[in-house]
Design an enzyme around this catalytic site. Structure first.
Site, short mmCIF file in Angstrom:
data_model
loop_
_atom_site.label_atom_id
_atom_site.label_comp_id
_atom_site.label_asym_id
_atom_site.label_seq_id
_atom_site.Cartn_x
_atom_site.Cartn_y
_atom_site.Cartn_z
CG ASP A 68 -2.08 1.01 1.06
OD1 ASP A 68 -2.40 1.37 -0.09
OD2 ASP A 68 -2.64 1.43 2.09
CE LYS B 78 -2.70 5.06 1.14
NZ LYS B 78 -4.16 4.85 1.12
CG ASN C 105 0.28 4.63 3.78
OD1 ASN C 105 -0.37 5.23 4.63
ND2 ASN C 105 -0.19 3.59 3.13
CG ASP D 30 -0.96 2.05 7.19
OD1 ASP D 30 -1.05 0.89 7.66
OD2 ASP D 30 -1.93 2.70 6.82
CB THR E 230 -4.47 3.15 -2.50
OG1 THR E 230 -4.35 3.02 -1.08
CG2 THR E 230 -5.27 4.39 -2.84
#
Length: 427
Positions: free
Chosen positions: A137, A139, A142, A155, A177
């Site tokens: 994840d 991005k 994060n 995260d 995401t």
């Protein structure tokens, strides 16, 4: 989740202060280590909520992963403590805010500044992959920045370990995401976690340099088609070396996508740094959200796909006649959560006592009838999810009562009240 009294002392070690941020299952508090006097971020997870959501294994995995990945560009987990009702994560306090916020302020970054962050990102990601850890994840939201402007990956809640691969040597859980997820993750044939992370790194680099996403479409199905084809264009201000690197990272074929060992030899990556990143503004608390300010839950690709028939995400968008193949109603909107909530509360107010609000918050609203029908009181639950910073999905369901009464309520009262905030996306 039951409140933690503030200030309070946890296990005689940490003094808890104000809330820095919160999500669906946890709150993050500013805390002080009484042994060293050092500031830490204390993530507090409610066990009951996690167990109800079936996420205890995910929490255990996150703990195991964070203990394995001690790196200068990864938020450090100091220790984990637990009581009968809560789990406490004592973590490194990162005060510079999200990289996403820096991009939002600047519009886009200079190539030398983007290179500084991208090198740190790749260093940390490669470190994780070398230990069999895949983030899944990645991005800008994060990626945090410390006071010195250094990047920190945060995260690891959706991360996977090498031991989670199936007999085919691949991972199969669809997560991430939507705008950052690799094309092979969307499919059903499995994927290499390291190659999927590198795709996300390519999207991040594009966003750093462009200030917007490479794959954009109002319809999520159309966006996923672009991702599968690798259908994007670089803006004219990208240097030729940056274009070459991004094209190799955003290769829809994972078999030919560039690896870290080749990436670090690319001219753009190796270019000497001319200038350091601009100094950060005065430090902000980690992911600061005032306690009274709530946000809708965020949807990842797994949630979106679970809403739909197979991988057809078009049911997320209402047809003009409002027709649905199921009893629920879903629509997208660019109205802020507070606006959606106000509309739903107005429906109850106009009902003059027939309908009342029994729950209201950023995650949704529950309406209940005042009188019992043949199957009890009518209850309607509207849940609000964030797909992107300016796009919400609202899902309306019957939570009790008679189906005919529910359908009449939706068609006669709910739909007319919400019609002008529905964002009708092109198919």
């Amino acid at each position: 989740m039951e409140e933690v009294n503030s200030p309070s002392v946890l296990h005689g070690r940490y003094e808890l202060g104000r809330v820095l941020g919160h999500g669906s299952f946890a709150k993050v508090y500013l805390a002080r280590d009484l042994r060293s006097g050092k500031g830490v971020a204390m993530k507090v997870v409610g066990k009951e909520k996690v167990i109800r959501a079936g996420m205890m294994e995910q929490i255990k995995r996150e703990i195991a992963v964070m203990k394995m990945v001690t790196h200068p560009n990864i938020v450090e987990l100091y220790e984990v403590m637990a009581t009968r009702s809560r789990i406490y994560f004592a973590m490194e306090l990162v005060r510079g805010g999200e990289l996403f916020a820096k991009i939002a302020r600047a519009g886009r970054l200079r190539e030398d500044e983007a290179r500084h962050y991208f090198r740190q990102l790749i260093s940390a990601v490669d470190f994780c992959h070398g230990r069999g850890v895949y983030h899944r994840d990645l991005k800008p939201e994060n990626l945090l920045l410390d006071d010195a402007g250094n990047l920190k990956i945060a995260d690891f809640g959706l991360s996977a370990l090498a031991g989670h691969v199936r007999t085919d040597g691949l991972l199969h859980t669809t997560c991430g995401t939507p705008a950052y997820v690799a094309p092979e993750v969307i499919g059903k044939k499995g994927y290499d976690g390291a190659k999927a992370d590198l795709w996300s790194c390519g999207v991040i680099l594009y966003v750093l340099l462009a200030g917007f996403l490479p794959f954009q479409d109002e319809n999520l199905v159309a966006m996923y088609k672009k991702i599968r084809r690798g259908d994007f264009r670089c803006p004219p201000w990208f240097s030729s070396d940056a274009r070459r690197l991004i094209t190799k990272l955003l290769d829809p074929n994972p078999a030919t996508r560039i690896t870290v060992s080749k990436l670090v030899d690319m001219p753009w990556y190796k270019k000497s740094q001319i200038a350091k990143p601009e100094p950060l503004p005065p430090p902000l608390p980690q992911k600061v959200v005032e306690e009274e300010e709530e946000e809708p839950a965020r949807l990842n690709a797994f949630h979106l796909i679970s809403f739909s028939q197979g991988f057809d995400l078009s049911p997320l968008f209402e047809n003009e006649d409002g027709g649905r193949r199921e009893e629920g109603m879903r629509f997208t909107t660019r109205e802020p959560a507070s606006g959606v909530i106000s509309r739903l509360e107005e429906v109850a107010a106009k009902a003059e006592g027939r309908i009342r609000v029994t729950k209201s918050g950023a995650s949704g609203v529950r309406l209940e009838g005042a009188e019992k029908g043949m199957k009890g009181k009518l209850a309607v639950a509207a849940e609000i999810y964030a797909v992107a910073p300016s796009v919400l999905v609202v899902e309306v369901k019957r939570d009790g009562g008679d189906m005919i009464e529910y359908k009449n309520f939706c068609s006669q009262e709910l739909r007319p009240a919400l019609r002008d905030i529905v964002w009708a996306a092109a198919a």
